[in-house]
Design an enzyme around this catalytic site. Structure first.
Site, PDB file in Angstrom:
ATOM      1  CD  GLN A 182      -1.522   2.164   2.199  1.00 35.30           C
ATOM      2  OE1 GLN A 182      -0.542   2.063   2.938  1.00 35.30           O
ATOM      3  NE2 GLN A 182      -2.220   3.280   2.115  1.00 35.30           N
ATOM      4  CG  ASN A 184       1.266   3.870   4.825  1.00 42.52           C
ATOM      5  OD1 ASN A 184       1.313   2.671   4.557  1.00 42.52           O
ATOM      6  ND2 ASN A 184       0.607   4.324   5.880  1.00 42.52           N
ATOM      7  CE  LYS A 185       1.557  -1.389   5.140  1.00 40.96           C
ATOM      8  NZ  LYS A 185       0.404  -0.484   5.017  1.00 40.96           N
ATOM      9  CG  ASN A 186       9.426   0.215   4.929  1.00 38.44           C
ATOM     10  OD1 ASN A 186       8.522   0.842   5.472  1.00 38.44           O
ATOM     11  ND2 ASN A 186      10.474  -0.239   5.597  1.00 38.44           N
ATOM     12  CB  ILE A 187       8.796  -1.283  -1.620  1.00 42.33           C
ATOM     13  CG1 ILE A 187       8.132  -2.645  -1.511  1.00 42.33           C
ATOM     14  CG2 ILE A 187      10.224  -1.328  -1.110  1.00 42.33           C
ATOM     15  CD1 ILE A 187       8.614  -3.637  -2.527  1.00 42.33           C
TER      16      ILE A 187
END
Length: 378
Positions: A182, A184-187
């Site tokens: 999603q 806002n995840k790290n990737i």
């Protein structure tokens, strides 16, 4: 109001090569599941030590599909934590099973494994631990409990891509492991997720569940033998995921460095002076998806978190919170949950805040966020 540009708590960074790759997909004439999805799954599988990986249009459906592959359904109980995005519990209800909550550890804010074990009954068939902010639970203890009671584990590792346990990547071992891509995840893949599975048979079943239960053979052979949904990832999303995933090691290292700078800027006496609690300074296992504080209660009757967030926004710094206690949502109250059942989760859920943490941040952004926190709390 700050004259500097607003500092959000999260912001995706998409490089020009990835933007160009998306353009190539759009021009190719093949924009749904195709070669980019296959390439993304192949790279993820290699990252997780060769385990089968299938991608999906969200990190939510991955958990539901894992439960279905495990045979979870009506009459079964699945234990999880109250402090997570509500999807973690919703997927249990979607299968017809009953969600059971166990309170969290006051330091890690992950599920308390002692309380998890105490909640196991003859009806318990699975557990869904959540690795809040990217910090894993004690994986040795988790799987010892699962083995002792013959339980399936669906790891909600939505925030934990790049995290590890004793040198092994989360996802490279264990049972089912679910990740989210999603925004806002790290990737990110804009939206999406993946499920790490145990064998080819489970991977085939996951493919059926993600696309209406369909299996094909030859030119025109088709059959449906399970009830599936529409959960496939597109090549557009996979192209973004591939571009992001190429930088996973650098991203993880950068976020750990940002977290270290947060601790340095807050200082050893921060809790004593300001009353807020810092997270556990784990720089070996956590990928530092989030940097979170537990605020002090206010003595003036105002809501601690809402007031803090409003004042931080006025200073030009964005703040989020992850998460509200699931068991206190109306739908879960209607299932018999109420205040006082999980006191640690209720306190943390009322006072936890998420400070800015994203891939494009600089150390000066950390310093700005810390200055704002101290200004508001003072």
């Amino acid at each position: 109001m700050s004259q500097l540009p607003f500092l959000p708590f999260s912001k995706p960074t998409i490089d020009e090569d990835t933007i160009a790759a998306v353009g190539d997909v759009l021009r190719s004439g093949w924009i749904t599941s195709g070669p980019k999805v296959q390439a993304f799954e192949s790279q993820l599988s290699a990252y997780f030590g060769g385990r089968p990986v299938r991608t999906f249009n969200s990190g939510t459906c991955t958990m539901e599909i894992a439960l279905r592959i495990a045979g979870i359904g009506p009459g079964d109980e699945v234990i999880t934590t109250p402090i997570s995005w509500v999807a973690t519990a919703n997927v249990i209800i979607e299968t017809g099973a009953t969600p059971i909550f166990a309170d969290i550890d006051p330091l890690t804010h992950n599920i308390d494994l002692d309380k998890l074990e105490a909640a196991i009954t003859p009806r318990t068939k699975a557990i869904i631990p959540v690795y809040l902010a990217g910090l894993p639970v004690d994986m040795d203890r988790l799987y010892a409990i699962a083995k002792k009671y013959n339980l399936r584990v669906v790891e909600d590792a939505a925030q934990a891509l790049g995290s590890s346990w004793k040198g092994q990547k989360i996802g490279a071992f264990g049972d089912f492991v679910s990740f989210s891509f999603q925004a806002n995840k790290n990737i990110t893949s804009s939206e999406g997720g993946c499920l790490v599975l145990n064998n080819a048979e489970e991977a085939l079943l996951a493919e059926k569940y993600r696309l209406q239960g369909v299996s094909r053979r030859g030119f025109d052979g088709i059959d449906v033998d399970v009830l599936g949904g529409k959960f496939n990832m597109t090549d557009i999303a996979a192209a973004i995921g591939l571009g992001q995933f190429a930088h996973i090691e650098a991203i993880t290292a950068h976020r750990r460095a940002l977290a270290q700078h947060y601790f340095a800027c807050f200082g050893d006496d921060f809790t004593e002076k300001y009353g807020a609690e810092l997270p556990i300074p784990d720089f070996e296992n956590s990928n530092w998806h989030l940097f979170q504080l537990i605020l002090p209660e206010r003595l003036d009757g105002k809501p601690a978190r809402a007031t803090f967030m409003e004042q931080m926004q006025a200073l030009g710094v964005g703040v989020g919170y992850h998460y509200a206690p699931i068991h206190l949502f109306t739908m879960y109250r209607q299932r018999g949950f109420k205040e006082g059942m999980f006191p640690v989760s209720e306190r943390v859920g009322r006072l936890i805040v998420t400070l800015p943490m994203f891939n494009a941040m600089k150390t000066s952004d950390v310093e700005r966020a810390v200055d704002a926190v101290k200004s508001v709390l003072k």
